[in-house]
Design an enzyme around this catalytic site. Structure first.
Site, PDB file in Angstrom:
ATOM      1  N   LYS A  13       0.831  -1.211   0.000  1.00  0.00           N
ATOM      2  CA  LYS A  13       0.000   0.000   0.000  1.00  0.00           C
ATOM      3  C   LYS A  13       0.866   1.262   0.000  1.00  0.00           C
ATOM      4  O   LYS A  13       0.609   2.196  -0.753  1.00  0.00           O
ATOM      5  CB  LYS A  13      -0.922   0.028   1.238  1.00  0.00           C
ATOM      6  CG  LYS A  13      -1.848  -1.171   1.362  1.00  0.00           C
ATOM      7  CD  LYS A  13      -2.807  -1.054   2.543  1.00  0.00           C
ATOM      8  CE  LYS A  13      -2.167  -0.960   3.897  1.00  0.00           C
ATOM      9  NZ  LYS A  13      -1.456  -2.183   4.340  1.00  0.00           N
ATOM     10  N   ARG A  88      -9.179   1.192   9.175  1.00  0.00           N
ATOM     11  CA  ARG A  88      -8.816  -0.186   9.544  1.00  0.00           C
ATOM     12  C   ARG A  88      -9.920  -0.862  10.339  1.00  0.00           C
ATOM     13  O   ARG A  88      -9.766  -2.032  10.709  1.00  0.00           O
ATOM     14  CB  ARG A  88      -7.553  -0.159  10.399  1.00  0.00           C
ATOM     15  CG  ARG A  88      -6.270  -0.531   9.633  1.00  0.00           C
ATOM     16  CD  ARG A  88      -5.125  -0.373  10.603  1.00  0.00           C
ATOM     17  NE  ARG A  88      -3.935  -1.108  10.344  1.00  0.00           N
ATOM     18  CZ  ARG A  88      -2.849  -0.602   9.757  1.00  0.00           C
ATOM     19  NH1 ARG A  88      -2.859   0.614   9.268  1.00  0.00           N
ATOM     20  NH2 ARG A  88      -1.766  -1.333   9.647  1.00  0.00           N
ATOM     21  N   ARG A 127      12.233  -6.338   5.347  1.00  0.00           N
ATOM     22  CA  ARG A 127      12.271  -4.991   4.765  1.00  0.00           C
ATOM     23  C   ARG A 127      12.944  -3.966   5.665  1.00  0.00           C
ATOM     24  O   ARG A 127      12.912  -4.065   6.887  1.00  0.00           O
ATOM     25  CB  ARG A 127      10.869  -4.526   4.332  1.00  0.00           C
ATOM     26  CG  ARG A 127       9.939  -4.176   5.447  1.00  0.00           C
ATOM     27  CD  ARG A 127       8.556  -3.788   4.899  1.00  0.00           C
ATOM     28  NE  ARG A 127       7.657  -3.457   5.974  1.00  0.00           N
ATOM     29  CZ  ARG A 127       6.386  -3.124   5.823  1.00  0.00           C
ATOM     30  NH1 ARG A 127       5.835  -3.094   4.622  1.00  0.00           N
ATOM     31  NH2 ARG A 127       5.637  -2.824   6.859  1.00  0.00           N
ATOM     32  N   ARG A 172      -0.131  -9.019  13.501  1.00  0.00           N
ATOM     33  CA  ARG A 172      -0.752  -7.955  12.693  1.00  0.00           C
ATOM     34  C   ARG A 172      -1.688  -8.558  11.635  1.00  0.00           C
ATOM     35  O   ARG A 172      -2.733  -7.985  11.316  1.00  0.00           O
ATOM     36  CB  ARG A 172       0.325  -7.082  12.030  1.00  0.00           C
ATOM     37  CG  ARG A 172       0.980  -6.115  13.037  1.00  0.00           C
ATOM     38  CD  ARG A 172       2.357  -5.660  12.611  1.00  0.00           C
ATOM     39  NE  ARG A 172       2.372  -4.813  11.441  1.00  0.00           N
ATOM     40  CZ  ARG A 172       3.469  -4.603  10.694  1.00  0.00           C
ATOM     41  NH1 ARG A 172       4.621  -5.185  10.992  1.00  0.00           N
ATOM     42  NH2 ARG A 172       3.417  -3.807   9.659  1.00  0.00           N
TER      43      ARG A 172
END
Ligand code: AMP
Length: 218
Positions: A13, A88, A127, A172
């Site tokens: 995103k 969310r 990442r 998550r």
């Protein structure tokens, strides 16, 4: 145009929001980035949010909606917003509808980025970003051309998010499936949800999103 990029952590995103910011003049509104800025500034909101973020839970709707409302009051978002990581929860989605309606606007498009869980975990676990310019890298898939040196700005400093470890990523994803995934049916029932294959390479995903947005704007 107001666009929501909907998808689990690691779906891409943020990457696509930055592309859209450059190519279409939309402003990226990332609630995660805003919270990390608050943490770096040592503000009260930041200190409270950090504990919650580090364990992979969601920050309260109340705090998030305050932060978003303040951001939406700034003049630089007139041309439109690409929402990244917001809404969310169904309560956030309803509040966004109201916030936009009060400005005579609406959510024009919602693009769901679909990626399998195991791919998300390997993407997120490796990442990191350049500490100076924010360019994103990955231990396996996107290394700098010269090891330890940022391709974009030459910096040798890099950072990893505290919540980008396998344990927190799994938490998550569970939180996403329970609290955020219901937004797929929320927006489907309003007729403005489209999906893209978030497992395709970055340029293909950009093209797929562009194609959808061209259709929305006509
Ligand atoms: P992100 O950068 O979007 O992956 O967000 C990182 C973390 O910030 C999430 O795991 C949450 O703890 C928190 N967060 C970001 N956006 C929201 C939101 N809209 N609602 C609740 N918590 C959020």
């Amino acid at each position: 145009m107001n666009l929501i990029l909907l998808g689990p952590p690691g779906a891409g995103k943020g990457t696509q929001a930055k592309v859209l910011q450059e190519s279409r003049g939309l402003k990226q509104l990332s609630t995660g980035d805003m919270l990390r800025t608050a943490i770096a500034a040592g503000s009260e909101i930041g200190l409270k949010a950090k504990v919650i973020m580090d364990r992979g839970d969601l920050v309260s709707d109340e705090v998030i909606l305050d932060v978003v409302a303040e951001r939406m009051g700034k003049p630089d978002i007139k041309a439109g917003v690409v929402f990244d990581g917001f809404p969310r929860t169904p309560a956030q989605a309803q509040a966004l509808d109201k916030m936009l309606a009060a400005r005579g606007q609406k959510v024009d498009a919602v693009i769901e980025m679909k990626v399998e869980d195991e791919v998300l975990i390997s993407r997120i676990s490796g990442r990191y970003t350049c500490a100076k310019c924010g360019k994103g890298y990955h231990d396996s898939f996107a290394k700098p051309a010269r090891p330890g040196i940022c391709d974009a700005c030459g910096s040798t400093e890099f950072t990893r998010r505290a919540d980008d470890n396998e344990k927190t990523v799994r938490d998550r994803l569970n939180v996403y499936n329970k609290q955020t995934a219901p937004l797929v049916s929320y927006y489907t029932s309003r007729g403005n949800l489209r999906s893209v294959d978030g497992m395709a390479d970055i340029n293909h995903v950009t093209d797929a999103i562009g194609h959808i947005l061209d259709g929305v704007q006509r």
